[in-house]
Scaffold this motif. Structure first.
Motif, mmCIF file in Angstrom:
data_model
loop_
_atom_site.group_PDB
_atom_site.id
_atom_site.type_symbol
_atom_site.label_atom_id
_atom_site.label_comp_id
_atom_site.label_asym_id
_atom_site.label_seq_id
_atom_site.Cartn_x
_atom_site.Cartn_y
_atom_site.Cartn_z
ATOM 1 N N ILE A 285 10.304 105.891 26.390
ATOM 2 C CA ILE A 285 11.454 105.598 25.523
ATOM 3 C C ILE A 285 12.119 104.300 25.958
ATOM 4 O O ILE A 285 12.461 103.458 25.124
ATOM 5 C CB ILE A 285 12.443 106.780 25.527
ATOM 6 N N SER A 286 12.290 104.120 27.273
ATOM 7 C CA SER A 286 12.927 102.885 27.736
ATOM 8 C C SER A 286 12.052 101.666 27.451
ATOM 9 O O SER A 286 12.565 100.587 27.139
ATOM 10 C CB SER A 286 13.256 102.972 29.226
ATOM 11 N N ARG A 287 10.735 101.817 27.516
ATOM 12 C CA ARG A 287 9.844 100.703 27.175
ATOM 13 C C ARG A 287 9.946 100.354 25.695
ATOM 14 O O ARG A 287 9.964 99.185 25.323
ATOM 15 C CB ARG A 287 8.398 101.045 27.513
ATOM 16 N N ARG A 288 9.987 101.376 24.849
ATOM 17 C CA ARG A 288 10.122 101.111 23.401
ATOM 18 C C ARG A 288 11.429 100.396 23.100
ATOM 19 O O ARG A 288 11.471 99.469 22.289
ATOM 20 C CB ARG A 288 10.047 102.419 22.623
ATOM 21 N N GLU A 289 12.491 100.843 23.736
ATOM 22 C CA GLU A 289 13.784 100.190 23.509
ATOM 23 C C GLU A 289 13.736 98.739 23.982
ATOM 24 O O GLU A 289 14.284 97.852 23.328
ATOM 25 C CB GLU A 289 14.890 100.957 24.238
ATOM 26 N N ALA A 290 13.064 98.496 25.100
ATOM 27 C CA ALA A 290 12.962 97.131 25.603
ATOM 28 C C ALA A 290 12.099 96.282 24.679
ATOM 29 O O ALA A 290 12.403 95.104 24.448
ATOM 30 C CB ALA A 290 12.375 97.140 27.012
ATOM 31 N N GLU A 291 11.033 96.858 24.134
ATOM 32 C CA GLU A 291 10.187 96.113 23.202
ATOM 33 C C GLU A 291 10.952 95.778 21.931
ATOM 34 O O GLU A 291 10.770 94.717 21.346
ATOM 35 C CB GLU A 291 8.931 96.910 22.877
ATOM 36 N N GLN A 292 11.810 96.676 21.497
ATOM 37 C CA GLN A 292 12.607 96.405 20.305
ATOM 38 C C GLN A 292 13.611 95.284 20.560
ATOM 39 O O GLN A 292 13.960 94.539 19.664
ATOM 40 C CB GLN A 292 13.325 97.668 19.850
ATOM 41 N N ARG A 293 14.056 95.177 21.795
ATOM 42 C CA ARG A 293 14.979 94.091 22.147
ATOM 43 C C ARG A 293 14.245 92.790 22.371
ATOM 44 O O ARG A 293 14.854 91.733 22.470
ATOM 45 C CB ARG A 293 15.767 94.439 23.406
#
Length: 151
Positions: free
Chosen positions: A116-124
């Protein structure tokens, strides 16, 4: 079975249960603390599982003490101790299975949280690299990925 044999069986049984319970607590605490982010939470879960182990095993000890085994005192005590050791092994194995399941759920939850944290970082628009579990440093910041053509 005489009173002395009955009391000696209960004393032997309680000592065996307490020793096994301490082994489960000490090794289980280290096992769960390494998977939890908070060592106090791992110790708390281990304490709860160990208390459950003690209650179940002492209850089985009390029930086992009422079952007639052997004609005289010594064979009766030895027979009961043998059955107690088998019961103790089964309950010990079940307790280890419970600790393993708790750890498996914790590890699975940690993997999901990392994704989840990786996805959020990729979205940023920034890439995230995770540290090795034994690494004590915080997660390093990395430059944005090349797909975004950032400088």
């Amino acid at each position: 079975m005489s009173t002395e044999a009955y009391v000696s069986f209960l004393a032997i049984g309680v000592v065996l249960v307490l020793i096994d319970g301490q082994i489960i607590y000490r090794s289980g605490r280290g096992y769960l603390e390494s998977s939890y982010g908070d060592p106090a939470a791992g110790a708390s879960m281990t304490r709860l599982v160990t208390v459950l182990f003690h209650l179940v095993t002492l209850g089985l000890l009390a029930l086992l003490s009422t079952i007639p085994l052997g004609d005289s005192d010594l064979p009766g005590v030895v027979g009961r101790v043998g059955v107690l050791l088998l019961v103790l092994a089964i309950v010990h194995a079940l307790t280890l299975a419970v600790l393993g399941r708790i750890r498996g759920e914790q590890v699975g939850e940690a993997v999901v949280n990392r994704r989840i944290s990786r996805r959020e970082a990729e979205q940023r628009g920034t890439a995230v690299t995770t540290a090795v579990p034994a690494q004590e440093a915080s997660y390093p910041d990395v430059s944005p990925p090349l797909e975004h053509r950032a400088p």
